[in-house]
Design a protein around this motif. Structure first.
Motif, mmCIF file in Angstrom:
data_model
loop_
_atom_site.group_PDB
_atom_site.id
_atom_site.type_symbol
_atom_site.label_atom_id
_atom_site.label_comp_id
_atom_site.label_asym_id
_atom_site.label_seq_id
_atom_site.Cartn_x
_atom_site.Cartn_y
_atom_site.Cartn_z
ATOM 1 N N LEU A 168 0.831 -1.205 0.000
ATOM 2 C CA LEU A 168 0.000 0.000 0.000
ATOM 3 C C LEU A 168 0.864 1.252 0.000
ATOM 4 C CD1 LEU A 168 -2.785 -0.780 2.659
ATOM 5 C CD2 LEU A 168 -2.986 -0.896 0.187
ATOM 6 N N LEU A 169 1.894 1.237 0.831
ATOM 7 C CA LEU A 169 2.772 2.395 0.926
ATOM 8 C C LEU A 169 3.524 2.633 -0.375
ATOM 9 C CD1 LEU A 169 3.828 4.572 2.837
ATOM 10 C CD2 LEU A 169 5.601 2.971 3.579
ATOM 11 N N CYS A 170 3.990 1.551 -0.995
ATOM 12 C CA CYS A 170 4.735 1.680 -2.256
ATOM 13 C C CYS A 170 3.875 2.246 -3.381
ATOM 14 C CB CYS A 170 5.286 0.319 -2.672
ATOM 15 S SG CYS A 170 6.628 -0.280 -1.630
ATOM 16 N N LEU A 171 2.579 1.956 -3.358
ATOM 17 C CA LEU A 171 1.682 2.448 -4.396
ATOM 18 C C LEU A 171 1.159 3.855 -4.086
ATOM 19 C CD1 LEU A 171 -0.308 -0.837 -5.030
ATOM 20 C CD2 LEU A 171 1.100 0.342 -6.736
ATOM 21 N N SER A 172 0.788 4.091 -2.835
ATOM 22 C CA SER A 172 0.151 5.362 -2.476
ATOM 23 C C SER A 172 1.166 6.479 -2.250
ATOM 24 C CB SER A 172 -0.705 5.191 -1.215
ATOM 25 O OG SER A 172 -1.694 4.219 -1.407
ATOM 26 N N GLY A 173 2.322 6.137 -1.654
ATOM 27 C CA GLY A 173 3.301 7.167 -1.320
ATOM 28 C C GLY A 173 3.751 8.011 -2.510
ATOM 29 N N PRO A 174 4.215 7.389 -3.609
ATOM 30 C CA PRO A 174 4.622 8.189 -4.768
ATOM 31 C C PRO A 174 3.474 9.020 -5.347
ATOM 32 C CG PRO A 174 5.455 5.954 -4.943
ATOM 33 C CD PRO A 174 4.493 5.954 -3.798
ATOM 34 N N THR A 175 2.274 8.465 -5.314
ATOM 35 C CA THR A 175 1.126 9.188 -5.862
ATOM 36 C C THR A 175 0.849 10.445 -5.050
ATOM 37 O OG1 THR A 175 0.203 7.048 -6.504
ATOM 38 C CG2 THR A 175 -1.271 8.944 -6.585
ATOM 39 N N ILE A 176 0.865 10.315 -3.731
ATOM 40 C CA ILE A 176 0.626 11.469 -2.869
ATOM 41 C C ILE A 176 1.735 12.500 -3.020
ATOM 42 C CG2 ILE A 176 0.443 12.196 -0.456
ATOM 43 C CD1 ILE A 176 -0.838 9.415 0.090
ATOM 44 N N GLN A 178 3.633 13.109 -5.611
ATOM 45 C CA GLN A 178 3.500 13.816 -6.884
ATOM 46 C C GLN A 178 2.305 14.769 -6.860
ATOM 47 O OE1 GLN A 178 6.635 13.325 -8.039
ATOM 48 N NE2 GLN A 178 5.791 13.259 -10.113
ATOM 49 N N ASN A 179 1.203 14.347 -6.224
ATOM 50 C CA ASN A 179 0.026 15.202 -6.158
ATOM 51 C C ASN A 179 0.298 16.476 -5.362
ATOM 52 O OD1 ASN A 179 -1.514 13.447 -7.635
ATOM 53 N ND2 ASN A 179 -2.810 12.779 -5.945
ATOM 54 N N MET A 180 0.926 16.329 -4.199
ATOM 55 C CA MET A 180 1.097 17.450 -3.284
ATOM 56 C C MET A 180 2.295 18.323 -3.622
ATOM 57 S SD MET A 180 0.202 15.704 0.409
ATOM 58 C CE MET A 180 0.841 17.150 1.246
ATOM 59 N N LEU A 181 3.411 17.676 -4.020
ATOM 60 C CA LEU A 181 4.675 18.400 -4.119
ATOM 61 C C LEU A 181 5.277 18.416 -5.514
ATOM 62 C CD1 LEU A 181 6.320 16.860 -0.918
ATOM 63 C CD2 LEU A 181 5.121 19.050 -1.086
ATOM 64 N N ARG A 182 4.678 17.640 -6.432
ATOM 65 C CA ARG A 182 5.325 17.429 -7.741
ATOM 66 C C ARG A 182 6.775 17.063 -7.476
ATOM 67 N NH1 ARG A 182 5.757 15.562 -12.038
ATOM 68 N NH2 ARG A 182 5.381 16.496 -14.081
ATOM 69 N N TRP A 183 6.956 16.061 -6.607
ATOM 70 C CA TRP A 183 8.251 15.758 -5.994
ATOM 71 C C TRP A 183 9.331 15.486 -7.023
ATOM 72 C CZ3 TRP A 183 11.792 11.766 -5.394
ATOM 73 C CH2 TRP A 183 12.699 11.915 -4.321
ATOM 74 N N ASN A 184 8.997 14.743 -8.074
ATOM 75 C CA ASN A 184 9.974 14.488 -9.136
ATOM 76 C C ASN A 184 9.391 14.954 -10.465
ATOM 77 O OD1 ASN A 184 11.850 13.581 -10.963
ATOM 78 N ND2 ASN A 184 12.070 11.548 -10.058
ATOM 79 N N PRO A 185 9.793 16.137 -10.928
ATOM 80 C CA PRO A 185 9.237 16.661 -12.186
ATOM 81 C C PRO A 185 9.647 15.858 -13.400
ATOM 82 C CG PRO A 185 11.049 18.036 -11.418
ATOM 83 C CD PRO A 185 10.777 17.050 -10.323
ATOM 84 N N ASN A 186 10.615 14.952 -13.248
ATOM 85 C CA ASN A 186 11.048 14.126 -14.379
ATOM 86 C C ASN A 186 10.139 12.929 -14.618
ATOM 87 O OD1 ASN A 186 13.397 15.699 -14.916
ATOM 88 N ND2 ASN A 186 14.431 14.709 -13.203
ATOM 89 N N VAL A 187 9.215 12.681 -13.709
ATOM 90 C CA VAL A 187 8.241 11.604 -13.894
ATOM 91 C C VAL A 187 7.025 12.187 -14.604
ATOM 92 C CG1 VAL A 187 6.699 9.974 -12.740
ATOM 93 C CG2 VAL A 187 9.019 10.330 -11.871
ATOM 94 N N PRO A 188 6.701 11.727 -15.802
ATOM 95 C CA PRO A 188 5.588 12.319 -16.557
ATOM 96 C C PRO A 188 4.236 11.989 -15.935
ATOM 97 C CG PRO A 188 6.462 10.407 -17.713
ATOM 98 C CD PRO A 188 7.380 10.648 -16.557
ATOM 99 N N ASP A 189 3.301 12.913 -16.089
ATOM 100 C CA ASP A 189 1.941 12.689 -15.605
ATOM 101 C C ASP A 189 1.190 11.684 -16.479
ATOM 102 O OD1 ASP A 189 2.113 14.419 -13.441
ATOM 103 O OD2 ASP A 189 1.561 16.163 -14.641
ATOM 104 N N GLU A 190 1.502 11.685 -17.760
ATOM 105 C CA GLU A 190 0.794 10.799 -18.682
ATOM 106 C C GLU A 190 1.098 9.336 -18.350
ATOM 107 O OE1 GLU A 190 0.000 10.337 -23.504
ATOM 108 O OE2 GLU A 190 1.652 11.572 -22.759
ATOM 109 N N HIS A 191 0.036 8.558 -18.216
ATOM 110 C CA HIS A 191 0.145 7.123 -17.905
ATOM 111 C C HIS A 191 0.882 6.866 -16.589
ATOM 112 C CE1 HIS A 191 -1.453 6.468 -21.859
ATOM 113 N NE2 HIS A 191 -0.387 6.948 -22.466
#
Length: 206
Positions: A168-176, A178-191
């Protein structure tokens, strides 16, 4: 976030419940939107008062107290409303259901929710009650994801020794993040959902 206050031609107490009269959904929405607006403007949960919410929504305090017994109950309902309904899952494959769940966390509603959550972060650090509120709101979605993972273990799609809580943490953590902080701008939003799920599942497949 655009405020949803009541118009001048609607009396603030027009929603007063009489015999057999349903309460006004429009008033409920105005109150919840007022909470969003105050949080998005940078007010802390502690600083927000029922009086401030009532003034922002264009209703009386009594209108709010007829719906919610206290501010904590209002905050729980407001954050729950921001998250929206749980996504419907097809139940055909673990991958597809996980993608549906992650994609639901990446829509416009959840982007706005991420901004509100960012405003709540100081309270979550220092206020145990607000932490409990946030956990209560998040738990139904976590449990839905747990059910997908349990099903995958039972069907043999996922490894039998899978740590569900860590998954759960591995799936939800990166999503949160990116949503809140755009933590890694090199990860594309598409797909994003597909790429994240496929990446995590490489280590989880049976």
């Amino acid at each position: 976030m655009e405020s949803m206050t009541l118009s001048a031609d609607v009396a603030p107490d027009q929603d007063r419940k009489g015999p057999g009269r349903p309460r006004s959904a429009r008033v409920d929405e105005a109150i919840v939107e007022a909470v969003f607006d105050l949080l998005s403007a940078g007010q802390s949960a502690d600083a927000i008062s029922i009086e401030a919410v009532a003034a922002k929504a264009g209703v009386g305090k009594a209108t709010i107290y007829r719906r919610w017994p206290n501010k904590e109950a209002l905050l729980i309902d407001a954050v729950t409303a921001m998250k929206g309904p749980l996504p419907e899952l097809q139940g055909e494959s673990v991958r597809d259901d996980l993608i549906t769940l992650i994609a639901a966390m990446r829509n416009k509603r959840m982007t706005d929710y991420g901004k509100v959550t960012a405003c709540l972060m100081p309270e979550l650090y220092r206020n145990p009650e607000m932490t409990r509120v946030h956990q209560a709101v998040s738990e139904p979605r976590r449990e839905l994801m747990r059910s997908v993972l349990r099903r995958g273990i039972e069907s043999g799609e996922l490894r039998a020794d899978l740590d569900i809580e860590m998954m759960l943490l591995c799936l939800s953590g990166p999503t949160i993040a990116q949503n809140m902080l755009r933590w890694n701008p090199n990860v594309p939003d598409e797909h994003f959902a597909e790429h994240l799920v496929d990446f995590v599942l490489r280590g989880a497949h049976a």
